[in-house]
Design a protein around this motif. Sequence first.
Motif, PDB file in Angstrom:
ATOM      1  N   THR A 149       0.829  -1.212   0.000  1.00  0.00           N
ATOM      2  CA  THR A 149       0.000   0.000   0.000  1.00  0.00           C
ATOM      3  C   THR A 149       0.863   1.261   0.000  1.00  0.00           C
ATOM      4  N   ALA A 150       0.244   2.371  -0.439  1.00  0.00           N
ATOM      5  CA  ALA A 150       0.954   3.654  -0.434  1.00  0.00           C
ATOM      6  C   ALA A 150       1.299   4.045   1.006  1.00  0.00           C
ATOM      7  N   GLU A 151       0.409   3.675   1.934  1.00  0.00           N
ATOM      8  CA  GLU A 151       0.636   3.961   3.354  1.00  0.00           C
ATOM      9  C   GLU A 151       1.969   3.333   3.807  1.00  0.00           C
ATOM     10  N   ALA A 152       2.188   2.086   3.410  1.00  0.00           N
ATOM     11  CA  ALA A 152       3.422   1.391   3.816  1.00  0.00           C
ATOM     12  C   ALA A 152       4.636   2.028   3.140  1.00  0.00           C
ATOM     13  N   GLY A 153       4.502   2.354   1.842  1.00  0.00           N
ATOM     14  CA  GLY A 153       5.627   2.959   1.108  1.00  0.00           C
ATOM     15  C   GLY A 153       6.018   4.302   1.698  1.00  0.00           C
ATOM     16  N   ASN A 154       5.012   5.102   2.037  1.00  0.00           N
ATOM     17  CA  ASN A 154       5.307   6.421   2.612  1.00  0.00           C
ATOM     18  C   ASN A 154       5.939   6.297   3.986  1.00  0.00           C
ATOM     19  N   ALA A 155       5.360   5.415   4.808  1.00  0.00           N
ATOM     20  CA  ALA A 155       5.903   5.242   6.164  1.00  0.00           C
ATOM     21  C   ALA A 155       7.348   4.743   6.075  1.00  0.00           C
ATOM     22  N   ALA A 156       7.598   3.814   5.138  1.00  0.00           N
ATOM     23  CA  ALA A 156       8.953   3.260   4.995  1.00  0.00           C
ATOM     24  C   ALA A 156       9.943   4.352   4.603  1.00  0.00           C
ATOM     25  N   SER A 157       9.521   5.259   3.703  1.00  0.00           N
ATOM     26  CA  SER A 157      10.495   6.244   3.243  1.00  0.00           C
ATOM     27  C   SER A 157      10.879   7.214   4.376  1.00  0.00           C
ATOM     28  N   PHE A 158      10.000   7.397   5.361  1.00  0.00           N
ATOM     29  CA  PHE A 158      10.368   8.218   6.525  1.00  0.00           C
ATOM     30  C   PHE A 158      11.372   7.491   7.415  1.00  0.00           C
ATOM     31  N   ILE A 159      11.017   6.262   7.781  1.00  0.00           N
ATOM     32  CA  ILE A 159      11.839   5.591   8.806  1.00  0.00           C
ATOM     33  C   ILE A 159      13.160   5.040   8.229  1.00  0.00           C
ATOM     34  N   ALA A 160      13.200   4.867   6.880  1.00  0.00           N
ATOM     35  CA  ALA A 160      14.434   4.340   6.272  1.00  0.00           C
ATOM     36  C   ALA A 160      15.584   5.343   6.342  1.00  0.00           C
ATOM     37  N   LYS A 161      15.260   6.603   6.656  1.00  0.00           N
ATOM     38  CA  LYS A 161      16.313   7.635   6.748  1.00  0.00           C
ATOM     39  C   LYS A 161      17.004   7.580   8.108  1.00  0.00           C
ATOM     40  N   GLN A 162      16.412   6.851   9.045  1.00  0.00           N
ATOM     41  CA  GLN A 162      16.880   6.943  10.435  1.00  0.00           C
ATOM     42  C   GLN A 162      17.993   5.945  10.753  1.00  0.00           C
ATOM     43  N   GLN A 163      19.056   6.494  11.329  1.00  0.00           N
ATOM     44  CA  GLN A 163      20.241   5.685  11.610  1.00  0.00           C
ATOM     45  C   GLN A 163      19.925   4.505  12.526  1.00  0.00           C
ATOM     46  N   LYS A 164      19.107   4.783  13.561  1.00  0.00           N
ATOM     47  CA  LYS A 164      18.783   3.746  14.549  1.00  0.00           C
ATOM     48  C   LYS A 164      18.042   2.579  13.880  1.00  0.00           C
ATOM     49  N   VAL A 165      17.101   2.924  13.007  1.00  0.00           N
ATOM     50  CA  VAL A 165      16.335   1.886  12.312  1.00  0.00           C
ATOM     51  C   VAL A 165      17.272   1.053  11.433  1.00  0.00           C
ATOM     52  N   ARG A 166      18.148   1.717  10.707  1.00  0.00           N
ATOM     53  CA  ARG A 166      19.049   1.003   9.799  1.00  0.00           C
ATOM     54  C   ARG A 166      19.991   0.099  10.582  1.00  0.00           C
ATOM     55  N   GLN A 167      20.437   0.636  11.715  1.00  0.00           N
ATOM     56  CA  GLN A 167      21.369  -0.135  12.553  1.00  0.00           C
ATOM     57  C   GLN A 167      20.669  -1.383  13.110  1.00  0.00           C
ATOM     58  N   LEU A 168      19.409  -1.240  13.532  1.00  0.00           N
ATOM     59  CA  LEU A 168      18.696  -2.388  14.106  1.00  0.00           C
ATOM     60  C   LEU A 168      18.277  -3.397  13.033  1.00  0.00           C
ATOM     61  N   LEU A 169      18.019  -2.906  11.814  1.00  0.00           N
ATOM     62  CA  LEU A 169      17.608  -3.846  10.760  1.00  0.00           C
ATOM     63  C   LEU A 169      18.797  -4.557  10.099  1.00  0.00           C
ATOM     64  N   LEU A 170      19.998  -4.040  10.341  1.00  0.00           N
ATOM     65  CA  LEU A 170      21.177  -4.639   9.700  1.00  0.00           C
ATOM     66  C   LEU A 170      21.349  -6.120  10.081  1.00  0.00           C
ATOM     67  N   PRO A 171      21.391  -6.463  11.393  1.00  0.00           N
ATOM     68  CA  PRO A 171      21.533  -7.887  11.729  1.00  0.00           C
ATOM     69  C   PRO A 171      20.323  -8.715  11.320  1.00  0.00           C
ATOM     70  N   VAL A 172      19.146  -8.105  11.283  1.00  0.00           N
ATOM     71  CA  VAL A 172      17.949  -8.862  10.874  1.00  0.00           C
ATOM     72  C   VAL A 172      18.127  -9.305   9.417  1.00  0.00           C
ATOM     73  N   GLN A 173      18.565  -8.351   8.565  1.00  0.00           N
ATOM     74  CA  GLN A 173      18.745  -8.660   7.131  1.00  0.00           C
ATOM     75  C   GLN A 173      19.860  -9.685   6.949  1.00  0.00           C
TER      76      GLN A 173
END
Length: 239
Positions: A95-119
């Motif tokens: 959904t557009a809702e998910a795409g928009n929300a993702a583009s906000f949080i994907a900029k955040q260092q903390k989110v990227r750092q926490l998703l790194l080991p998950v990926q």
Amino acid sequence: MTDRKRPIIVAVDGPAGSGKSTICSEVSAKIGWSYVNTGALYRGVGLLARDRGIDLEDESAVGAMLEKLAGDIRWDYNHHQLYCGGENLTLRLGTAEAGNAASFIAKQQKVRQLLLPVQRNLAINAPKGAMVDGRDIGTVVFPDANLKVFMTANLEERARRRLKQLDAKALAHGNDAADARDSLSAVMDDISRRDNQDSKRGEAPLRKADDAVEFDTSGYSQSEAVDALIALIRSHGLL
Ligand code: DC
């Protein structure tokens, strides 16, 4: 060179609409590998934050939520389903809702750092090889991937593909398909805004890794692109 301690990893990065997820999921099904869609993780986290009423610009609140949930993110390699915090989020990911929300949080260092080991864990635990797609897979997540592909397509073609998906979705819900001529330029604007956001952000911006192979899917049908990517993987001795 193949690292024996982990499965073969093919990193596929590229801008929105270049065909990464469609092509990677079909390639992995055809060659019996696992598919890891990292965009789905960012979309899932964005949706969860929204559902919990968290301000998406509040990096520490989003980070605190993800800190609690990161151990509870499951991706089903075979059926391409995302489970977070006990919920199956798959149907809402497109959904557009998910795409928009993702583009906000994907900029955040903390989110990227926490998703790194998950990926990394998702790909490393794949039983055979893994096709991993996203924006920073070849540059940050797996800089030592066995093969890096940078998938592109020209802006108009990417917009046409996106429009086709949107129209198919509208028709499936009994609504009229969007007026293609009017909406093509709107979709092109939207995609170019996303491209800009993804490539200009400070954290892990989208860029082609120096050792990535550029793969332009403009003018290819889906099955031609799938066959060409399999041929590329084979030509690197990975199949
Ligand atoms: O590929 P996609 O449209 O599903 O990605 C959703 C958003 O997440 C998009 O804004 C780019 C971002 N993303 C990212 O920053 N890094 C990734 N590895 C994957 C996606």
